[in-house]
Structure formats: C-alpha cells, structure tokens
Design an enzyme around this catalytic site. Structure first.
Site, PDB file in Angstrom:
ATOM      1  N   GLY A 210      -1.165   7.987   0.699  1.00  0.00           N
ATOM      2  CA  GLY A 210      -1.328   8.184   2.135  1.00  0.00           C
ATOM      3  C   GLY A 210      -0.088   7.880   2.940  1.00  0.00           C
ATOM      4  O   GLY A 210       1.042   8.234   2.577  1.00  0.00           O
TER       5      GLY A 210
ATOM      6  N   GLY B 174       1.460   5.118   3.434  1.00  0.00           N
ATOM      7  CA  GLY B 174       2.425   4.273   2.735  1.00  0.00           C
ATOM      8  C   GLY B 174       3.324   5.064   1.802  1.00  0.00           C
ATOM      9  O   GLY B 174       4.543   4.852   1.760  1.00  0.00           O
TER      10      GLY B 174
ATOM     11  N   GLY C  70       0.814  -1.205   0.000  1.00  0.00           N
ATOM     12  CA  GLY C  70       0.000   0.000   0.000  1.00  0.00           C
ATOM     13  C   GLY C  70       0.844   1.249   0.000  1.00  0.00           C
ATOM     14  O   GLY C  70       0.469   2.268   0.583  1.00  0.00           O
TER      15      GLY C  70
ATOM     16  N   ASN D  38       1.465   3.314  -2.359  1.00  0.00           N
ATOM     17  CA  ASN D  38       1.162   4.241  -3.453  1.00  0.00           C
ATOM     18  C   ASN D  38       0.391   5.481  -3.015  1.00  0.00           C
ATOM     19  O   ASN D  38       0.195   6.405  -3.804  1.00  0.00           O
ATOM     20  CB  ASN D  38       0.362   3.516  -4.546  1.00  0.00           C
TER      21      ASN D  38
ATOM     22  N   TYR E  72     -13.353  -3.711  11.339  1.00  0.00           N
ATOM     23  CA  TYR E  72     -12.045  -3.066  11.341  1.00  0.00           C
ATOM     24  C   TYR E  72     -11.287  -3.399  12.628  1.00  0.00           C
ATOM     25  O   TYR E  72     -10.096  -3.744  12.594  1.00  0.00           O
ATOM     26  CB  TYR E  72     -12.212  -1.554  11.203  1.00  0.00           C
TER      27      TYR E  72
ATOM     28  N   SER F 195      -3.869  -0.292  14.803  1.00  0.00           N
ATOM     29  CA  SER F 195      -4.660   0.890  15.124  1.00  0.00           C
ATOM     30  C   SER F 195      -5.133   0.809  16.560  1.00  0.00           C
ATOM     31  O   SER F 195      -5.327  -0.282  17.114  1.00  0.00           O
ATOM     32  CB  SER F 195      -5.874   0.982  14.187  1.00  0.00           C
TER      33      SER F 195
END
Length: 287
Positions: A13, A15, A9, A11, A163, A138
């Site tokens: 935010g 990441g 990930g 690509n 989540y 998280s």
C-alpha cells in the site's frame, strides 16, 4: 547527501509506494514489517523496478512491545544514524482484537507501539543532521476521543471510534515531539495522505467497501505527500504541522489541545515505563 529513511509497514500500500519513490530518489530505505515473506516481496519489487535502489528489510511486529524493543536494539547496532522515521504501519480490524500486551489492537498498533519505537530510535535520529519524524494520521482523527478506559478493550467495540482515537493520538504525539525536540533540531509532523485504496480496507464489509472505493486515491499518488515531507527542502525546519495533499490541513479542536497532548504523553510514558522528554516552553500549535 543521501538520506537513510525507515518506514514501518513498508511492504504494501502507501508504505510500499513511499518506499519505492524514496529509493528511486536515492535514499537508503529500511522497510519494517511483520510478515517476512511479504517484506521480501516488497524489496524484490522495488529492486526490480530500480536496480540501483538501496533497500532492505527488518522484522517489526507492532502488536508485541517486546518485539518492538528487539527491533530497535538491532537497528541501533546495525546503523549509525537515521535521517527520517516514518510511522506508517496501521491496522483497522472490524472485530475487536488485542495485542500481545493486552491492549485494544488499534490503540496498541496504531498509537502505543509507534510511540515506543520512536523513543527507542531517538539516539539514531540525534546522530543525523536535521532529522525528521513523520506520523501517518488521518482526517478520521476528527472522530477521535482520548478515553483511557478503552485502551484495554471497548464494549461495544466501535471500529471508527477506535480508529479515530488512535489517529488523534498520532497527532497529539507529533505535537509533543515537535515542542520537546525543537532544541535538538529534530522535526515532527503528522499527515493525512487522503483516502487511500489499500489493504487497510480489507476488513470493511463488502457493500461498504464498494461504496467507499470510488472516493479513494491510489497508493502511488498518495505517496507523494510523505515522500515530499521526508526528503524535500521545503520541509527543512518545519515542525509541529499537520498536512494533506493541499498543504497545511485543519486539525480538530482536540488535536490542537496542548493540555490534552501533554496529559496523554505522560500517561503513555507511564504505560511504556519510559522517561518523558523534558517539556519545552508552551507554544501555540498551528491550526
């Protein structure tokens, strides 16, 4: 010594900013993402800002376990060793979705596929001295409850329950790896980067997104933590931890439950048809 770092990930935010900061520090960065166009744009962005950056793209779709296998095979063929693996990619759909293998999307993408990908890349990590594995979790893991009856779908679908379960799973998996890879010198830690203003909130309804946004931090600022944990000397030999921007962070009782971690790991290995890593002597997980 220059480090080779793989981030899923990478690509957008958190990441993307993590990849950019690590490349700026001289690491060779491999970005795994599903959308090739967005991935190429990320590589171009990093190289435009850091012309000497060593960064490249590889295709990785965590919603399809067969493609996870294919991506890992290509990586094993192309690189000799891997110093750092950062399991960063994640999704938070507000409507229930399913992976190609029939798993609820958050369980499949946020938890199950990273477990598979990590195991498939262990041969590369074992070739590197003092390799590190990082899991982006998280604070929402406090809401999580491991419930195998929801892995193939939950009715009703409660987005934060799903989540929370996936993020709790990340921490429990990190704990198991820390114990079972300790003799091999590979460390495993989880982290909460903070509430980050990224595209992961794009599925959140507008009014709620407006309410949440003022509490969020920029991806650029949030990236300091995973970059430090990936590259800094302060984290040499540190394993089995859960960190936020202030240092070691408090885990929920479930996230400190060794029996739950071992049970989830064994059940996950059965789902993935993998041989579990050998269990180590029981050790107390830090709070």
């Amino acid at each position: 010594m220059k480090k080779t770092v793989l981030i899923t990930g990478g690509n957008s935010g958190l990441g993307l900013h993590s990849a950019e900061q690590m490349a700026a520090r001289g690491a060779e960065v491999l970005i795994g993402c599903r959308d090739r166009t967005r991935g190429q744009a990320a590589v171009a962005h990093i190289k435009n800002h850091h012309p000497q950056a060593r960064v490249r793209l590889f295709a990785l779709d965590l919603s399809d376990l067969a493609q996870v296998h294919s991506a890992a095979r290509r990586l094993r063929d192309e690189i000799g060793e891997l110093d750092v693996l950062i399991n960063n990619a994640g999704t938070v759909p507000t409507r229930q979705q399913f992976t190609a293998d029939g798993y609820e999307m958050q369980f499949g993408v946020n938890y199950l596929a990273p477990v598979l990908f990590t195991h498939l890349l262990l041969p590369l990590l074992r070739q590197a001295p003092s390799a590190r594995i990082l899991h982006v979790a998280s604070v929402a893991h406090w809401l999580g409850r491991i419930n195998s009856r929801t892995w193939r779908g939950r009715f009703p679908y409660l987005v934060m329950d799903a989540y929370g379960q996936s993020k709790l799973g990340n921490i429990l998996f990190s704990n198991v790896l820390a114990q079972r890879l300790a003799r091999e010198g590979i460390t495993s830690n989880a982290l909460h980067p903070g509430g980050v203003d990224t595209g992961i909130f794009r599925h959140v309804p507008g009014p709620l997104r407006t309410l949440i946004r003022p509490t969020l931090i920029t991806p650029e600022k949030a990236a300091f933590l995973p970059v430090s944990m990936a590259l800094d000397e302060d984290f040499v030999g540190v394993t089995g931890g859960y960190f936020d921007a202030r240092g070691r962070a408090r885990r929920s009782p479930s996230a400190r439950n060794g029996e739950l971690a071992a049970r989830l790991y064994e059940e996950t290995m059965a789902l993935l048809e993998l041989t579990p890593l050998a269990a180590a002597q029981p050790a107390r997980v830090p709070g």
